[in-house]
Design a protein around this motif. Structure first.
Motif, PDB file in Angstrom:
ATOM      1  N   THR A   1       0.834  -1.217   0.000  1.00 13.63           N
ATOM      2  CA  THR A   1       0.000   0.000   0.000  1.00 13.63           C
ATOM      3  C   THR A   1       0.864   1.261   0.000  1.00 13.63           C
ATOM      4  OG1 THR A   1      -1.654  -1.215   1.271  1.00 13.63           O
ATOM      5  CG2 THR A   1      -1.905   1.174   1.172  1.00 13.63           C
ATOM      6  N   ILE A   2       1.925   1.263   0.810  1.00 14.47           N
ATOM      7  CA  ILE A   2       2.805   2.445   0.873  1.00 14.47           C
ATOM      8  C   ILE A   2       3.429   2.716  -0.495  1.00 14.47           C
ATOM      9  CG2 ILE A   2       5.021   3.280   1.793  1.00 14.47           C
ATOM     10  CD1 ILE A   2       4.293   1.989   4.453  1.00 14.47           C
ATOM     11  N   THR A   3       3.933   1.662  -1.146  1.00  5.66           N
ATOM     12  CA  THR A   3       4.622   1.858  -2.435  1.00  5.66           C
ATOM     13  C   THR A   3       3.670   2.327  -3.522  1.00  5.66           C
ATOM     14  OG1 THR A   3       6.244   0.163  -1.857  1.00  5.66           O
ATOM     15  CG2 THR A   3       6.058   0.735  -4.181  1.00  5.66           C
ATOM     16  N   ILE A   4       2.499   1.696  -3.636  1.00  6.07           N
ATOM     17  CA  ILE A   4       1.606   2.031  -4.761  1.00  6.07           C
ATOM     18  C   ILE A   4       0.902   3.364  -4.563  1.00  6.07           C
ATOM     19  CG2 ILE A   4       1.246  -0.399  -5.313  1.00  6.07           C
ATOM     20  CD1 ILE A   4      -1.484  -0.243  -4.046  1.00  6.07           C
TER      21      ILE A   4
ATOM     22  N   MET B   1       9.474   7.174   0.199  1.00  6.04           N
ATOM     23  CA  MET B   1       8.331   6.395   0.671  1.00  6.04           C
ATOM     24  C   MET B   1       8.173   5.116  -0.144  1.00  6.04           C
ATOM     25  SD  MET B   1       7.037   7.675   3.333  1.00  6.04           S
ATOM     26  CE  MET B   1       5.512   6.783   3.424  1.00  6.04           C
ATOM     27  N   ALA B   2       8.371   5.236  -1.463  1.00 10.13           N
ATOM     28  CA  ALA B   2       8.285   4.049  -2.322  1.00 10.13           C
ATOM     29  C   ALA B   2       9.348   3.026  -1.927  1.00 10.13           C
ATOM     30  CB  ALA B   2       8.450   4.450  -3.786  1.00 10.13           C
TER      31      ALA B   2
ATOM     32  N   LEU C   1      19.903   0.021  -5.547  1.00 11.29           N
ATOM     33  CA  LEU C   1      19.918   0.684  -6.861  1.00 11.29           C
ATOM     34  C   LEU C   1      18.766   1.680  -6.999  1.00 11.29           C
ATOM     35  CD1 LEU C   1      20.879  -2.212  -9.318  1.00 11.29           C
ATOM     36  CD2 LEU C   1      22.195  -0.161  -8.824  1.00 11.29           C
ATOM     37  N   VAL C   2      17.586   1.323  -6.454  1.00  8.88           N
ATOM     38  CA  VAL C   2      16.448   2.270  -6.477  1.00  8.88           C
ATOM     39  C   VAL C   2      16.811   3.533  -5.719  1.00  8.88           C
ATOM     40  CG1 VAL C   2      14.100   2.659  -5.610  1.00  8.88           C
ATOM     41  CG2 VAL C   2      14.647   0.523  -6.763  1.00  8.88           C
ATOM     42  N   LEU C   3      17.429   3.366  -4.546  1.00  7.37           N
ATOM     43  CA  LEU C   3      17.828   4.518  -3.736  1.00  7.37           C
ATOM     44  C   LEU C   3      18.889   5.351  -4.456  1.00  7.37           C
ATOM     45  CD1 LEU C   3      16.880   5.430  -0.985  1.00  7.37           C
ATOM     46  CD2 LEU C   3      18.805   4.252   0.046  1.00  7.37           C
ATOM     47  N   PHE C   4      19.859   4.685  -5.057  1.00  4.12           N
ATOM     48  CA  PHE C   4      20.922   5.375  -5.784  1.00  4.12           C
ATOM     49  C   PHE C   4      20.354   6.128  -6.982  1.00  4.12           C
ATOM     50  CE2 PHE C   4      24.927   4.966  -8.522  1.00  4.12           C
ATOM     51  CZ  PHE C   4      25.501   6.090  -7.950  1.00  4.12           C
TER      52      PHE C   4
ATOM     53  N   PRO D   1       6.695  -3.074  -7.799  1.00  9.29           N
ATOM     54  CA  PRO D   1       7.636  -2.695  -8.861  1.00  9.29           C
ATOM     55  C   PRO D   1       6.946  -2.318 -10.181  1.00  9.29           C
ATOM     56  CG  PRO D   1       8.368  -4.708  -7.789  1.00  9.29           C
ATOM     57  CD  PRO D   1       7.010  -4.429  -7.281  1.00  9.29           C
ATOM     58  N   ILE D   2       5.871  -3.023 -10.523  1.00 14.07           N
ATOM     59  CA  ILE D   2       5.148  -2.687 -11.758  1.00 14.07           C
ATOM     60  C   ILE D   2       4.490  -1.315 -11.628  1.00 14.07           C
ATOM     61  CG2 ILE D   2       3.052  -3.294 -13.067  1.00 14.07           C
ATOM     62  CD1 ILE D   2       3.995  -6.156 -13.066  1.00 14.07           C
TER      63      ILE D   2
END
Length: 346
Positions: A18-21, A28-29, A69-72, A138-139
């Motif tokens: 829920t937090i990510t979408i 937050m993601a 990698l997402v954070l970077f 991720p999608i």
């Protein structure tokens, strides 16, 4: 597994998803993705079998790398543009890093190596979560950043995923590995259209999740884990196995079943985008997957094991009727006539 620990893990999965979408900010993601990863690890390793522990370690290492990698990627983008909003991904290097990270999280080729092994080490219910719910965040991130992705890179990864998912599934005997390669192949179909029609990717994911849930729940009901036991599972529940055959053919994308709808729409959209060659190639590559779906359908309903007549037969299941499986199976088979109504939503 302790019921309280199982409840906490399940609620954490829902919270992380829920937090990510629902987030607009990269941090937050990322937080939601991390909660998801930490919540699924106890569910993977709950059997305490060495294969399950190995699967949990592999999953953790791959997901930790992808999250880094997402954070970077988000920090590089914020450094150059001053924006932490997910939809403002304008830096080329950040876009490339993000595509790599999401490909690792989803299991797209060439970062697919962990997915079949992790599914094989998990129980059927955990494998179902890994194939469906864990791919939704991720999608969603790909959906939000679709305008910034590299078309050539996504098309190459999508075609490679469809090819490898079909090719590697041909020689498997373990059902969880077959369904893992099936997932990789379907992810190829989702990735190829994400840039041109992101809503169609979400529709494909929803229909794929529904069909895969039907297959996993049916296999869980009959306690079937490999092809050799699938040959005798029809004696437990003949009607359920007939439904499983139709659900597998729907996953293969055969008309007039539900699974034909997303493939039909994706090929139509690719043709509109003057990508007729790509549409032809991905349609031909899906024939590889069709072979092992047909083999599964054949094993589930038609074959008899080569045993002598005094072989102990498996008797029918005495469990009550499974309503969720019945509803999901009906939707997995019969949605194609409703396609005009579905098309109004995309």
């Amino acid at each position: 597994m302790n019921p309280h620990a199982k409840l906490i893990s399940s609620l954490s999965l829902l919270l992380g998803t829920t937090i990510t979408i629902s987030s607009n900010h990269w941090m937050m993601a990322w937080t939601g993705l991390e909660i998801n990863t930490l919540a699924i690890i106890p569910l993977i390793s709950k059997s305490h079998h060495p294969r399950a522990i190995e699967a949990a370690i592999k999953y953790f290492l791959v997901q930790a790398t992808a999250s880094a990698l997402v954070l970077f990627s988000s920090m590089t983008n914020a450094w150059s543009t001053g924006q932490w909003d997910i939809t403002h991904l304008h830096h080329p290097t950040s876009s490339l890093l993000l595509t790599t990270a999401i490909a690792m999280k989803l299991g797209l080729v060439p970062f697919h190596f962990w997915f079949p092994e992790v599914l094989q080490g998990s129980s059927l219910t955990t494998a179902l979560l890994l194939s469906t719910m864990m791919k939704f965040p991720p999608i969603t991130i790909l959906f939000l950043t679709s305008h910034s992705l590299n078309p050539t890179l996504m098309t190459s990864m999508a075609l490679a995923s469809t090819m490898l998912g079909g090719w590697m599934g041909l020689n498997q005997t373990q059902l969880r590995k077959i369904l893992a390669f099936s997932s990789i192949s379907h992810l190829g179909w989702m990735a190829i259209i994400i840039i041109y029609n992101p809503k169609l990717t979400l529709l494909t994911f929803y229909l794929y999740s529904m069909m895969t849930t039907t297959v996993f729940l049916t296999l869980n009901t009959t306690k079937t884990l490999k092809l050799s036991t699938m040959m005798t599972s029809w004696t437990k529940a003949p009607m359920l196995n007939a439904t499983l055959m139709l659900a597998l053919l729907s996953l293969a994308g055969l008309p007039p079943l539900t699974g034909f709808l997303p493939k039909w729409l994706i090929i139509q959209e690719l043709t509109k985008q003057d990508m007729t060659t790509t549409a032809t190639v991905i349609a031909m590559l899906s024939l590889l997957g069709l072979f092992f779906y047909l083999r599964l359908a054949y094993y589930s309903t038609i074959t008899l094991p080569p045993n002598s007549t005094n072989h102990m037969k498996q008797w029918h299941i005495t469990k009550p009727t499974n309503t969720p499986v019945a509803i999901l199976a009906s939707l997995s088979i019969l949605l194609l006539p409703l396609s005009p109504m579905i098309l109004t939503t995309i």
